[in-house]
Design a protein around this motif. Structure first.
Motif, PDB file in Angstrom:
ATOM      1  N   VAL A 117       0.893   4.303  -2.834  1.00  0.00           N
ATOM      2  CA  VAL A 117       0.875   5.745  -2.547  1.00  0.00           C
ATOM      3  C   VAL A 117       1.996   6.450  -3.303  1.00  0.00           C
ATOM      4  CG1 VAL A 117       1.263   7.475  -0.737  1.00  0.00           C
ATOM      5  CG2 VAL A 117      -0.253   5.538  -0.310  1.00  0.00           C
ATOM      6  N   TRP A 122       0.820  -1.209   0.000  1.00  0.00           N
ATOM      7  CA  TRP A 122       0.000   0.000   0.000  1.00  0.00           C
ATOM      8  C   TRP A 122       0.858   1.266   0.000  1.00  0.00           C
ATOM      9  CZ3 TRP A 122      -4.667   0.428  -1.562  1.00  0.00           C
ATOM     10  CH2 TRP A 122      -5.561  -0.641  -1.453  1.00  0.00           C
ATOM     11  N   ALA A 123       1.966   1.235   0.738  1.00  0.00           N
ATOM     12  CA  ALA A 123       2.882   2.387   0.715  1.00  0.00           C
ATOM     13  C   ALA A 123       3.440   2.582  -0.697  1.00  0.00           C
ATOM     14  CB  ALA A 123       4.020   2.178   1.711  1.00  0.00           C
ATOM     15  N   ALA A 151       1.101   6.446  -7.124  1.00  0.00           N
ATOM     16  CA  ALA A 151       0.046   7.395  -7.480  1.00  0.00           C
ATOM     17  C   ALA A 151       0.547   8.834  -7.417  1.00  0.00           C
ATOM     18  CB  ALA A 151      -1.149   7.206  -6.542  1.00  0.00           C
ATOM     19  N   ALA A 152       1.313   9.148  -6.375  1.00  0.00           N
ATOM     20  CA  ALA A 152       1.847  10.506  -6.238  1.00  0.00           C
ATOM     21  C   ALA A 152       2.819  10.816  -7.371  1.00  0.00           C
ATOM     22  CB  ALA A 152       2.538  10.664  -4.882  1.00  0.00           C
ATOM     23  N   ILE A 155       3.232  13.729  -0.180  1.00  0.00           N
ATOM     24  CA  ILE A 155       2.613  12.400  -0.080  1.00  0.00           C
ATOM     25  C   ILE A 155       3.601  11.323  -0.495  1.00  0.00           C
ATOM     26  CG2 ILE A 155       0.802  10.912  -1.029  1.00  0.00           C
ATOM     27  CD1 ILE A 155      -0.955  13.440  -1.241  1.00  0.00           C
ATOM     28  N   GLY A 168       5.090   8.274   1.829  1.00  0.00           N
ATOM     29  CA  GLY A 168       5.031   6.871   1.421  1.00  0.00           C
ATOM     30  C   GLY A 168       6.406   6.228   1.459  1.00  0.00           C
ATOM     31  N   THR A 227       1.770  16.486  -3.893  1.00  0.00           N
ATOM     32  CA  THR A 227       2.133  15.131  -4.339  1.00  0.00           C
ATOM     33  C   THR A 227       3.519  14.746  -3.838  1.00  0.00           C
ATOM     34  OG1 THR A 227       3.079  15.872  -6.469  1.00  0.00           O
ATOM     35  CG2 THR A 227       0.731  15.353  -6.436  1.00  0.00           C
TER      36      THR A 227
END
Length: 209
Positions: A62, A58-59, A65-66, A106, A110, A103
């Motif tokens: 992130v 999940w990290a 996506a960023a 974030i 991550g 971004t």
């Protein structure tokens, strides 16, 4: 990111526009190539985790996506013929740069979560463990250098509503004489040097090992 790199390479070849003393597509090209190396390194490191892989996955999502959103915003500004970083000339340009800043924060958080996982993990090979842990921490520090770039320069502080707030170069204006390929300032300091070598410790230290 590989797709962004190909598109940007085509832009360098077929679009003769320049911005701040460099080909306008050079920035997205360098960012895309850098992200390819960065993402591959993080993916490899996550594969070494004996525990916490779900959280690490999940990290990684992130960070991915960023990074993609960052590249979309940079490319949007290139298409518009506008400077992506530090641009405060119009409300839209300022909003794009603020979104890019979000971004980056974030993405950094991550990467911090992944670094914590790597610091806590037990590896069979002590040398690999230290190479992975140190490179992830140095990469975080290198990425954090980017936060210094958004600080206004003395000239910008003295100006009223400057169109650009922040700079890569230190002691000289951005867009001046620079080194080939990297575009780093050749007549003054440049924060991108520490930013580059810090972030790419993620590849350099494991490769050295």
């Amino acid at each position: 990111m590989a797709v962004f790199a190909v598109i940007s390479a085509g832009g360098i070849l077929f679009d003769d526009r320049t911005l701040v003393g460099a080909a306008i597509w050079a920035k997205p090209f360098k960012f895309a190539v850098s992200f390819v190396a960065y993402a591959l390194s993080l993916a490899w490191m996550l594969s070494l985790l004996p525990r916490g892989r779900r959280f690490g996955w999940w990290a990684g999502i992130v960070v991915t996506a960023a990074g993609v959103l960052e590249m979309v915003l940079i490319t949007l500004q290139v298409i518009r013929g506008r400077q992506s970083h530090f641009n405060q000339e119009t409300p839209f340009d300022a909003a794009v740069f603020q979104a890019m800043g979000l971004t980056v924060v974030i993405l950094w958080l991550g990467a911090l979560a992944i670094a914590v996982l790597l610091l806590r993990a037990r590896f069979l090979d002590r040398a690999t463990a230290w190479a992975v842990r140190l490179s992830s921490l140095i990469a975080l520090a290198g990425a954090a250098v980017g936060f210094l770039m958004v600080q206004p320069t003395p000239d910008q502080l003295a100006a009223t509503d400057p169109p650009v707030v922040g700079a890569h170069s230190v002691g000289v204006p951005d867009g001046g004489p620079s080194l080939p390929v990297t575009g780093w300032a050749s007549t003054g300091g440049d924060l991108r040097v520490a930013h580059f070598f810090g972030m790419h410790a993620l590849q350099l230290l494991p490769l050295l090992l």
